[in-house]
Design a protein around this motif. Structure first.
Motif, PDB file in Angstrom:
ATOM      1  N   UNK A  15       0.828  -1.209   0.000  1.00 40.87           N
ATOM      2  CA  UNK A  15       0.000   0.000   0.000  1.00 40.87           C
ATOM      3  C   UNK A  15       0.859   1.255   0.000  1.00 40.87           C
ATOM      4  N   UNK A  16       1.870   1.290   0.849  1.00 39.49           N
ATOM      5  CA  UNK A  16       2.741   2.469   0.921  1.00 39.49           C
ATOM      6  C   UNK A  16       3.525   2.639  -0.378  1.00 39.49           C
ATOM      7  N   UNK A  17       4.016   1.545  -0.934  1.00 40.82           N
ATOM      8  CA  UNK A  17       4.748   1.634  -2.204  1.00 40.82           C
ATOM      9  C   UNK A  17       3.849   2.167  -3.312  1.00 40.82           C
ATOM     10  N   UNK A  18       2.594   1.702  -3.334  1.00 37.02           N
ATOM     11  CA  UNK A  18       1.628   2.191  -4.330  1.00 37.02           C
ATOM     12  C   UNK A  18       1.392   3.688  -4.155  1.00 37.02           C
ATOM     13  N   UNK A  19       1.229   4.135  -2.915  1.00 29.50           N
ATOM     14  CA  UNK A  19       1.008   5.555  -2.673  1.00 29.50           C
ATOM     15  C   UNK A  19       2.200   6.382  -3.138  1.00 29.50           C
ATOM     16  N   UNK A  20       3.391   5.911  -2.834  1.00 29.71           N
ATOM     17  CA  UNK A  20       4.590   6.661  -3.238  1.00 29.71           C
ATOM     18  C   UNK A  20       4.698   6.768  -4.750  1.00 29.71           C
ATOM     19  N   UNK A  21       4.510   5.647  -5.458  1.00 26.03           N
ATOM     20  CA  UNK A  21       4.693   5.685  -6.911  1.00 26.03           C
ATOM     21  C   UNK A  21       3.596   6.490  -7.604  1.00 26.03           C
ATOM     22  N   UNK A  22       2.374   6.432  -7.086  1.00 29.05           N
ATOM     23  CA  UNK A  22       1.308   7.194  -7.733  1.00 29.05           C
ATOM     24  C   UNK A  22       1.418   8.685  -7.419  1.00 29.05           C
TER      25      UNK A  22
END
Length: 347
Positions: free
Chosen positions: A155-162
Motif C-alpha cells: 500500500x505504501x509503495x503504491x502511494x509513493x509511486x502514484x
C-alpha cells in the motif's frame, strides 16, 4: 453562493457542487448543459464528474459519456475559465476502464489523457482517485470491514509511486490539485505523510458519502479534515434521493434512481424510511423544505468544502440551489441532532 477553500491549494469552490452522474443516461446532453448554465447563474463554480459516469445505470456503452457532455458544453460556451472541474480515475475492479486494472503510476497518464480528451480541456482542476486499490469500507461494506488481509508495504509503495506520477502531471500542467475518494482516516493520513515527505502533491480533499443518514465521517475523518485542511466533498448529501421523501410510503417514481438501481446501493432499508419520516417532521416543524434542510445542514459542518448534489430536472436543481440561502437556527440543529441519535446509521 459562499466560496470555500480547496484544501491548501489556493483554489476556491462554491459550497454547493453540481454533480453529473446522470448526464448521458437519465439526462440528455441538452439537459446537462442547461443544468450547468443554471448552476453557474446561481453562483456555482464547481462541477464534479468521473471517467466512469454516468452510473444510472453503469454500462460499457455509456462509460465516459458524462465527461463528453461536459466537454461539449466547454467547447460550445467557451466558459472553461468559469468552472472548477473535478474528475476521477476509476479504481480496481471497474471493468469498463482498463479491464478493471488497479490504479498505478502507469495508468495515471493514460486515464488523464482520456479525461482531457473527453472534457475538451487542457487541464483538470481536481484529479481524484475514485476508490483505493486495497478496498474500502464505503458503500455499506463497513458492516463487515476487515483490513487484516491488507499488505502495508504494498500500500505504501503504491502511494509513493502514484504520488510521484501525479507530481509529473502537475509539472506537465494537466492537473492542478489532487484528491481522494472513499478513503479512510488511516489512508488519508498516509497520503498526507508521504506528500509531506516529498513524494508528490498533498491531497486537498476527500470525497466520501455524507448526509443526515450517513455520518461515518463525523468520527476520525472529521478530526483529520479540520486539523489537516482536507475538506470533505460530500457525495449523496440527499442519500440518493431518500431525504427528498419521493420514495416514502412505497412510492417509486418512473425513471427515478431507485427504479433503475433497485435498493439504492444498499440504502433502501425499513429504518431508512423511518429516519426520513423523522427528518421530514423536523422540516415541517420549522417550515423548511426537506431537501433544502438536508443540504443546508451539510453546509454547517466544520469540515465541509462542498456538498455535491445531482438533479434530473430543473425544478429539482432550483430547489437544491436554494439551500445556499438558508441559515439553520440553533433549535433546528438541535432537533436534527436528536433525530440522528434516535435513528443512527439507518443503512
Amino acid at each position: 453562493m459562499q466560496k470555500r477553500p480547496l484544501g491548501r491549494t489556493g483554489i476556491e469552490v462554491s459550497a454547493l457542487c453540481l454533480g453529473s452522474m446522470t448526464w448521458g443516461s437519465q439526462n440528455t446532453p441538452a439537459e446537462g448543459h442547461a443544468q450547468i448554465d443554471r448552476a453557474l447563474e446561481r453562483g456555482v463554480n464547481f462541477i464534479d464528474t468521473a471517467e466512469m459516469y454516468p452510473t444510472t445505470p453503469i454500462s460499457a456503452e455509456t462509460t465516459g459519456r458524462t465527461e463528453e457532455i461536459i466537454g461539449d458544453w466547454i467547447k460550445a460556451s467557451g466558459r472553461r475559465a468559469d468552472v472548477i472541474l473535478a474528475t476521477k480515475h476509476s479504481g480496481k475492479g471497474f471493468q469498463h476502464a482498463r479491464d478493471g486494472a488497479p490504479i498505478t503510476a502507469g495508468s495515471i497518464p493514460q486515464a488523464i489523457e482520456g479525461s482531457l480528451r473527453r472534457l475538451k480541456t487542457d487541464h483538470i482542476d481536481l484529479y481524484q482517485f475514485h476508490w483505493p486499490n486495497r478496498g474500502s469500507y464505503m458503500f455499506r461494506q463497513n458492516w463487515a470491514f476487515d483490513p487484516s488481509a491488507q499488505n502495508r508495504a504494498e500500500t505504501i509503495a503504491h502511494m509513493e509511486e502514484t504520488l510521484e506520477a501525479l507530481q509529473r502531471e502537475v509539472a506537465r500542467g494537466t492537473i492542478r490539485a489532487f484528491g481522494l475518494s472513499n478513503e479512510s482516516a488511516w489512508g488519508m493520513a498516509q497520503w498526507l505523510r508521504l506528500a509531506e515527505a516529498g513524494h508528490g502533491p498533498r491531497a486537498a480533499t476527500l470525497q466520501n458519502e455524507y448526509s443526515l443518514l450517513c455520518r461515518l465521517y463525523d468520527t476520525d475523518l472529521a478530526e483529520l479534515s479540520v486539523n489537516e485542511d482536507v475538506g470533505l466533498l460530500a457525495f449523496s448529501p440527499l442519500a440518493a434521493g431518500l431525504l427528498s421523501g419521493k420514495y416514502q410510503h412505497g412510492a417509486l417514481p418512473t425513471g427515478s434512481r431507485m427504479a433503475i438501481n433497485g435498493d439504492l446501493g444498499g440504502r433502501k432499508t425499513p429504518r431508512a424510511f423511518e429516519a426520513v419520516a423523522a427528518y421530514h417532521d423536523v422540516a415541517q416543524k420549522h417550515g423548511l423544505d426537506p431537501v433544502q434542510l438536508a443540504l443546508a445542514w451539510c453546509l454547517t459542518r466544520p469540515f465541509l468544502a462542498s456538498a455535491i448534489f445531482g438533479a434530473t430536472d430543473m425544478n429539482q436543481l432550483d430547489l437544491a440551489l436554494g439551500a445556499a440561502d438558508i441559515t439553520l437556527a440553533p433549535e433546528v440543529l438541535s432537533d436534527l441532532d436528536a433525530t440522528h441519535k434516535a435513528h443512527p446509521m439507518p443503512f
